[in-house]
Design a protein around this motif. Structure first.
Motif, PDB file in Angstrom:
ATOM      1  N   GLN A  35     -21.274 -18.990  -8.491  1.00  0.00           N
ATOM      2  CA  GLN A  35     -19.927 -18.537  -8.827  1.00  0.00           C
ATOM      3  C   GLN A  35     -19.745 -17.056  -8.520  1.00  0.00           C
ATOM      4  N   THR A  36     -20.776 -16.260  -8.717  1.00  0.00           N
ATOM      5  CA  THR A  36     -20.700 -14.835  -8.436  1.00  0.00           C
ATOM      6  C   THR A  36     -20.478 -14.596  -6.949  1.00  0.00           C
ATOM      7  N   LYS A  37     -21.170 -15.357  -6.107  1.00  0.00           N
ATOM      8  CA  LYS A  37     -20.991 -15.214  -4.665  1.00  0.00           C
ATOM      9  C   LYS A  37     -19.580 -15.629  -4.250  1.00  0.00           C
ATOM     10  N   LEU A  38     -19.081 -16.705  -4.832  1.00  0.00           N
ATOM     11  CA  LEU A  38     -17.731 -17.170  -4.516  1.00  0.00           C
ATOM     12  C   LEU A  38     -16.699 -16.143  -4.957  1.00  0.00           C
ATOM     13  N   LEU A  39     -16.871 -15.597  -6.141  1.00  0.00           N
ATOM     14  CA  LEU A  39     -15.960 -14.590  -6.640  1.00  0.00           C
ATOM     15  C   LEU A  39     -15.992 -13.343  -5.750  1.00  0.00           C
ATOM     16  N   SER A  40     -17.171 -12.926  -5.353  1.00  0.00           N
ATOM     17  CA  SER A  40     -17.296 -11.772  -4.456  1.00  0.00           C
ATOM     18  C   SER A  40     -16.607 -12.034  -3.124  1.00  0.00           C
ATOM     19  N   PHE A  41     -16.769 -13.236  -2.606  1.00  0.00           N
ATOM     20  CA  PHE A  41     -16.129 -13.619  -1.349  1.00  0.00           C
ATOM     21  C   PHE A  41     -14.609 -13.568  -1.478  1.00  0.00           C
ATOM     22  N   ILE A  42     -14.088 -14.138  -2.554  1.00  0.00           N
ATOM     23  CA  ILE A  42     -12.639 -14.161  -2.786  1.00  0.00           C
ATOM     24  C   ILE A  42     -12.101 -12.738  -2.950  1.00  0.00           C
ATOM     25  N   LEU A  43     -12.797 -11.912  -3.705  1.00  0.00           N
ATOM     26  CA  LEU A  43     -12.368 -10.528  -3.880  1.00  0.00           C
ATOM     27  C   LEU A  43     -12.403  -9.769  -2.555  1.00  0.00           C
ATOM     28  N   GLY A  44     -13.412 -10.043  -1.744  1.00  0.00           N
ATOM     29  CA  GLY A  44     -13.510  -9.410  -0.421  1.00  0.00           C
ATOM     30  C   GLY A  44     -12.328  -9.781   0.459  1.00  0.00           C
ATOM     31  N   ILE A  45     -11.949 -11.040   0.451  1.00  0.00           N
ATOM     32  CA  ILE A  45     -10.795 -11.484   1.240  1.00  0.00           C
ATOM     33  C   ILE A  45      -9.529 -10.804   0.731  1.00  0.00           C
ATOM     34  N   ALA A  46      -9.363 -10.742  -0.573  1.00  0.00           N
ATOM     35  CA  ALA A  46      -8.172 -10.107  -1.139  1.00  0.00           C
ATOM     36  C   ALA A  46      -8.103  -8.637  -0.757  1.00  0.00           C
ATOM     37  N   MET A  47      -9.235  -7.961  -0.765  1.00  0.00           N
ATOM     38  CA  MET A  47      -9.258  -6.548  -0.390  1.00  0.00           C
ATOM     39  C   MET A  47      -8.929  -6.376   1.089  1.00  0.00           C
ATOM     40  N   MET A  48      -9.432  -7.260   1.927  1.00  0.00           N
ATOM     41  CA  MET A  48      -9.131  -7.186   3.357  1.00  0.00           C
ATOM     42  C   MET A  48      -7.654  -7.439   3.601  1.00  0.00           C
ATOM     43  N   GLN A  49      -7.081  -8.415   2.907  1.00  0.00           N
ATOM     44  CA  GLN A  49      -5.658  -8.700   3.074  1.00  0.00           C
ATOM     45  C   GLN A  49      -4.827  -7.512   2.648  1.00  0.00           C
ATOM     46  N   ALA A  50      -5.190  -6.868   1.558  1.00  0.00           N
ATOM     47  CA  ALA A  50      -4.450  -5.689   1.106  1.00  0.00           C
ATOM     48  C   ALA A  50      -4.582  -4.555   2.109  1.00  0.00           C
ATOM     49  N   ALA A  51      -5.751  -4.410   2.683  1.00  0.00           N
ATOM     50  CA  ALA A  51      -5.973  -3.330   3.644  1.00  0.00           C
ATOM     51  C   ALA A  51      -5.183  -3.539   4.925  1.00  0.00           C
ATOM     52  N   PHE A  52      -4.956  -4.782   5.303  1.00  0.00           N
ATOM     53  CA  PHE A  52      -4.263  -5.055   6.553  1.00  0.00           C
ATOM     54  C   PHE A  52      -2.805  -5.461   6.347  1.00  0.00           C
ATOM     55  N   ALA A  53      -2.316  -5.349   5.120  1.00  0.00           N
ATOM     56  CA  ALA A  53      -0.931  -5.719   4.850  1.00  0.00           C
ATOM     57  C   ALA A  53       0.005  -4.680   5.449  1.00  0.00           C
ATOM     58  N   ASP A  54       1.184  -5.130   5.784  1.00  0.00           N
ATOM     59  CA  ASP A  54       2.197  -4.269   6.368  1.00  0.00           C
ATOM     60  C   ASP A  54       3.108  -3.723   5.279  1.00  0.00           C
ATOM     61  N   VAL A  55       3.846  -2.682   5.630  1.00  0.00           N
ATOM     62  CA  VAL A  55       4.768  -2.043   4.705  1.00  0.00           C
ATOM     63  C   VAL A  55       6.179  -2.176   5.256  1.00  0.00           C
ATOM     64  N   LEU A  56       7.131  -2.495   4.385  1.00  0.00           N
ATOM     65  CA  LEU A  56       8.538  -2.584   4.747  1.00  0.00           C
ATOM     66  C   LEU A  56       9.284  -1.513   3.963  1.00  0.00           C
ATOM     67  N   ILE A  57       9.969  -0.621   4.686  1.00  0.00           N
ATOM     68  CA  ILE A  57      10.647   0.502   4.052  1.00  0.00           C
ATOM     69  C   ILE A  57      12.143   0.435   4.318  1.00  0.00           C
ATOM     70  N   ASP A  58      12.891   0.577   3.244  1.00  0.00           N
ATOM     71  CA  ASP A  58      14.347   0.642   3.292  1.00  0.00           C
ATOM     72  C   ASP A  58      14.714   2.117   3.172  1.00  0.00           C
ATOM     73  N   VAL A  59      15.276   2.702   4.238  1.00  0.00           N
ATOM     74  CA  VAL A  59      15.574   4.134   4.234  1.00  0.00           C
ATOM     75  C   VAL A  59      17.028   4.442   3.878  1.00  0.00           C
ATOM     76  N   ARG A  60      17.705   3.469   3.254  1.00  0.00           N
ATOM     77  CA  ARG A  60      19.077   3.684   2.817  1.00  0.00           C
ATOM     78  C   ARG A  60      19.098   4.441   1.478  1.00  0.00           C
ATOM     79  N   SER A  61      20.270   4.658   0.956  1.00  0.00           N
ATOM     80  CA  SER A  61      20.421   5.356  -0.326  1.00  0.00           C
ATOM     81  C   SER A  61      20.053   4.420  -1.486  1.00  0.00           C
ATOM     82  N   PRO A  62      19.759   4.990  -2.648  1.00  0.00           N
ATOM     83  CA  PRO A  62      19.481   4.147  -3.816  1.00  0.00           C
ATOM     84  C   PRO A  62      20.646   3.201  -4.149  1.00  0.00           C
ATOM     85  N   GLU A  63      21.870   3.652  -3.927  1.00  0.00           N
ATOM     86  CA  GLU A  63      23.030   2.808  -4.204  1.00  0.00           C
ATOM     87  C   GLU A  63      23.069   1.606  -3.259  1.00  0.00           C
ATOM     88  N   GLU A  64      22.794   1.847  -1.980  1.00  0.00           N
ATOM     89  CA  GLU A  64      22.771   0.744  -1.012  1.00  0.00           C
ATOM     90  C   GLU A  64      21.652  -0.236  -1.344  1.00  0.00           C
TER      91      GLU A  64
END
Length: 115
Positions: free
Chosen positions: A2-31
């Protein structure tokens, strides 16, 4: 086992977070308050230079930007490129960005949730 599986899952989650893209809305707060794309980070165009590292510290990650018509997004794109960001995409206006993300579901799925 279970420890190895958990480590594997956490590793995948960290890789996904590291390679995730960012979406930025540069409009005003009201928009942004009226309507925005899920997981988009509000960053008005005049704050991009001083705020970007909080949401995209890695200058090689993909940054998608949109506004109302594409003009402010283009200004923000140029600012980020001048700062050394290498993969910055202007999606145009809000509706253009929505259409793009609908046509590219893998890209939409790669957009990370704002912190």
């Amino acid at each position: 086992m279970q420890t190895k599986l958990l480590s594997f899952i956490l590793g995948i989650a960290m890789m996904q977070a590291a390679f995730a893209d960012v979406l930025i809305d540069v409009r005003s707060p009201e928009e942004y308050a009226r309507s925005h794309i899920k997981n988009a980070v509000l960053m008005p165009v005049d704050t991009v230079k001083n705020s970007i590292t909080a949401v995209a510290p890695d200058k090689a990650e993909t940054v998608y930007i949109y506004c109302r018509s594409g003009n402010r997004a283009e200004n923000a794109r140029k600012t980020l490129l001048s700062m050394g960001y290498t993969d910055v995409k202007n999606l145009g206006g809000l509706e253009d960005a929505r259409v793009f993300l609908q046509k590219h579901p893998k890209t939409a799925a790669a957009i990370r949730k704002p912190k």
